[in-house]
Design a protein around this motif. Structure first.
Motif, PDB file in Angstrom:
ATOM      1  N   ILE A   6     -45.804 -33.240 -11.032  1.00  0.00           N
ATOM      2  CA  ILE A   6     -45.221 -32.415 -10.541  1.00  0.00           C
ATOM      3  C   ILE A   6     -45.685 -31.367 -11.798  1.00  0.00           C
ATOM      4  N   HIS A   7     -47.477 -30.328 -12.183  1.00  0.00           N
ATOM      5  CA  HIS A   7     -47.351 -29.765 -12.553  1.00  0.00           C
ATOM      6  C   HIS A   7     -47.133 -28.508 -12.586  1.00  0.00           C
ATOM      7  N   ILE A   8     -46.874 -27.616 -13.461  1.00  0.00           N
ATOM      8  CA  ILE A   8     -46.101 -25.999 -14.148  1.00  0.00           C
ATOM      9  C   ILE A   8     -47.041 -25.715 -14.770  1.00  0.00           C
ATOM     10  N   PRO A   9     -48.290 -24.893 -14.598  1.00  0.00           N
ATOM     11  CA  PRO A   9     -49.273 -24.522 -15.815  1.00  0.00           C
ATOM     12  C   PRO A   9     -48.941 -23.611 -16.542  1.00  0.00           C
ATOM     13  N   ILE A  58     -41.641 -33.520 -14.200  1.00  0.00           N
ATOM     14  CA  ILE A  58     -42.138 -31.951 -13.550  1.00  0.00           C
ATOM     15  C   ILE A  58     -42.775 -31.550 -15.192  1.00  0.00           C
ATOM     16  N   GLY A  59     -43.882 -31.626 -15.648  1.00  0.00           N
ATOM     17  CA  GLY A  59     -44.664 -31.274 -17.285  1.00  0.00           C
ATOM     18  C   GLY A  59     -45.389 -29.709 -16.660  1.00  0.00           C
ATOM     19  N   GLY A  60     -46.615 -29.614 -17.534  1.00  0.00           N
ATOM     20  CA  GLY A  60     -46.916 -28.579 -17.917  1.00  0.00           C
ATOM     21  C   GLY A  60     -47.992 -28.466 -18.975  1.00  0.00           C
ATOM     22  N   GLY A 262     -50.257 -30.032  -7.995  1.00  0.00           N
ATOM     23  CA  GLY A 262     -49.929 -29.234  -8.689  1.00  0.00           C
ATOM     24  C   GLY A 262     -51.453 -28.887  -9.424  1.00  0.00           C
ATOM     25  N   ALA A 263     -51.182 -27.540  -9.722  1.00  0.00           N
ATOM     26  CA  ALA A 263     -53.222 -27.801 -10.191  1.00  0.00           C
ATOM     27  C   ALA A 263     -53.750 -28.513 -11.395  1.00  0.00           C
TER      28      ALA A 263
END
Length: 378
Positions: A6-9, A58-60, A262-263
């Motif tokens: 899951i991407h948190i940009p 959850i990464g970014g 995610g984006a």
């Protein structure tokens, strides 16, 4: 069973070397993004049902750049939509200095049981040079906070071969990192990625990097120090105590399936690899219309799947399981890659032992040359 990335940009600061999909958080539609992300999970699960989520990562970007309230909304939604067992690995990336006790409590409440922290170096001068906003002291303060919260399953990332980095500076970073006695460490050499500030500076001759020999010496020293400290190298860039290997990372190296949410995130489901729109508004637009934000999909042939099995699996020290290969593809490894393997064994690049094919120490250094040999469709 499948896993989920899951991407948190969003970031509070953009590092000079980073080419991950990210934006400066100020003025961004963060709350709408979280709701859209939860909608994407619902739509993806309708298209690709799965009863259980094996690992969540959850990464970014920087997930901990979200407020405690935003983290709470995100994690409660994930918990509801992606069922997982409390014993399953649930990792969130964090930056030193971003974590507050409030945020740590939110993470723990929703079942997050592992943190991956971007430390990069303990040299304050180098941290400024690479565009990090934290100091070495921030790392120690964050660790003290985590200790107070009884949160011990922490991994840190380190980068070596940084601009003007000396072996002495790298040794000092290894000293400080190992003094923390963490269960997991990731170690990456600096790569000049396109469109980063470092890439542009290098082209202008403004970046002075250690030579390839120094980079190799740093990597060898890291392996030596990590091994002496009881952190075994289980994958090219990853070191862990036995039983503390990253299960989510192993999903990638084992070529298993995972949702990419995610984006800009990528996923692998069935025989399809797909990628989402990267720019925030391009990602949000289809979700406003209840459509998936996918920009590209690729149907992998059996040959492509075999190639990926080898490229990814050979990054693990254990290597690729030959019985698993046959079970996955209905063909023996020998019938597909026999002559290629024979040549690489002769060159002392790979070895076959106990049902696994793996890189030798020589092959580990020349990994890309070895991987290339396993291409079936040139």
């Amino acid at each position: 069973m499948t896993s989920a990335y899951i991407h948190i940009p969003f970031c509070e600061h953009i590092c000079f070397y980073c080419d991950f999909n990210k934006v400066f958080i100020e003025g961004q539609p963060v709350d709408e993004y979280i709701e859209a992300l939860l909608k994407e999970i619902t739509l993806t699960k309708e298209a690709y049902p799965s009863d259980t989520t094996e690992t969540i990562y959850i990464g970014g970007g920087t997930p901990t750049s979200l407020s405690a309230k935003q983290l709470d909304r995100l994690l409660s939604g994930i918990k509801e939509l992606l069922p997982f067992n409390p014993s399953d690995e649930f990792t969130v990336e964090a930056n030193p200095g971003d974590l507050t006790m409030d945020k740590i409590k939110v993470l723990q409440t929703h079942g997050v049981n592992r943190l991956s922290m971007g430390v990069q170096t303990f040299d304050d001068r180098l941290l400024k040079k690479i565009g990090r906003k934290h100091s070495a002291q921030d790392v120690f303060d964050t660790m003290a906070l985590l200790e107070r919260a009884d949160f011990s399953n922490v991994s840190i990332d380190l980068i070596y071969a940084l601009p003007n980095q000396t072996m002495e500076s790298f040794e000092d970073t290894l000293d400080k990192a190992l003094a923390l006695d963490l269960p997991h460490y990731s170690m990456y050499s600096l790569i000049l990625e396109n469109k980063t500030m470092f890439y542009n500076w290098a082209r202008q001759g403004r970046l002075h990097l250690p030579g390839i020999d120094v980079e190799g010496d740093m990597f060898e020293r890291a392996i030596e120090r990590m091994t002496l400290a009881g952190k075994h190298q289980y994958e090219v860039s990853n070191f862990a105590e036995v039983g503390k290997e990253s299960k989510h990372n192993l999903v990638y190296w084992n070529n298993d399936h995972y949702y990419g949410l995610g984006a800009g995130a990528s996923g692998y489901l069935g025989n399809i690899r797909y990628k989402n729109h990267g720019p925030i508004q391009h990602y949000l637009e289809p979700l406003r219309q209840n459509k998936l934000p996918t920009i590209t999909t690729e149907n992998l042939t059996i040959k492509h799947q075999m190639e990926e099995e080898m490229f990814l699996g050979l990054r693990k020290k254990q290597g690729v399981s030959l019985p698993n290969f046959e079970q996955k593809f209905g063909q023996s490894f020998e019938s597909v890659y026999g002559s290629i393997a024979d040549g690489l064994i002769e060159e002392e690049m790979i070895q076959i032992r106990d049902g696994f094919i793996s890189l030798t120490d020589k092959g580990l250094i020349l990994g890309n040359d070895v991987f290339e040999k396993f291409l079936l469709e040139k």
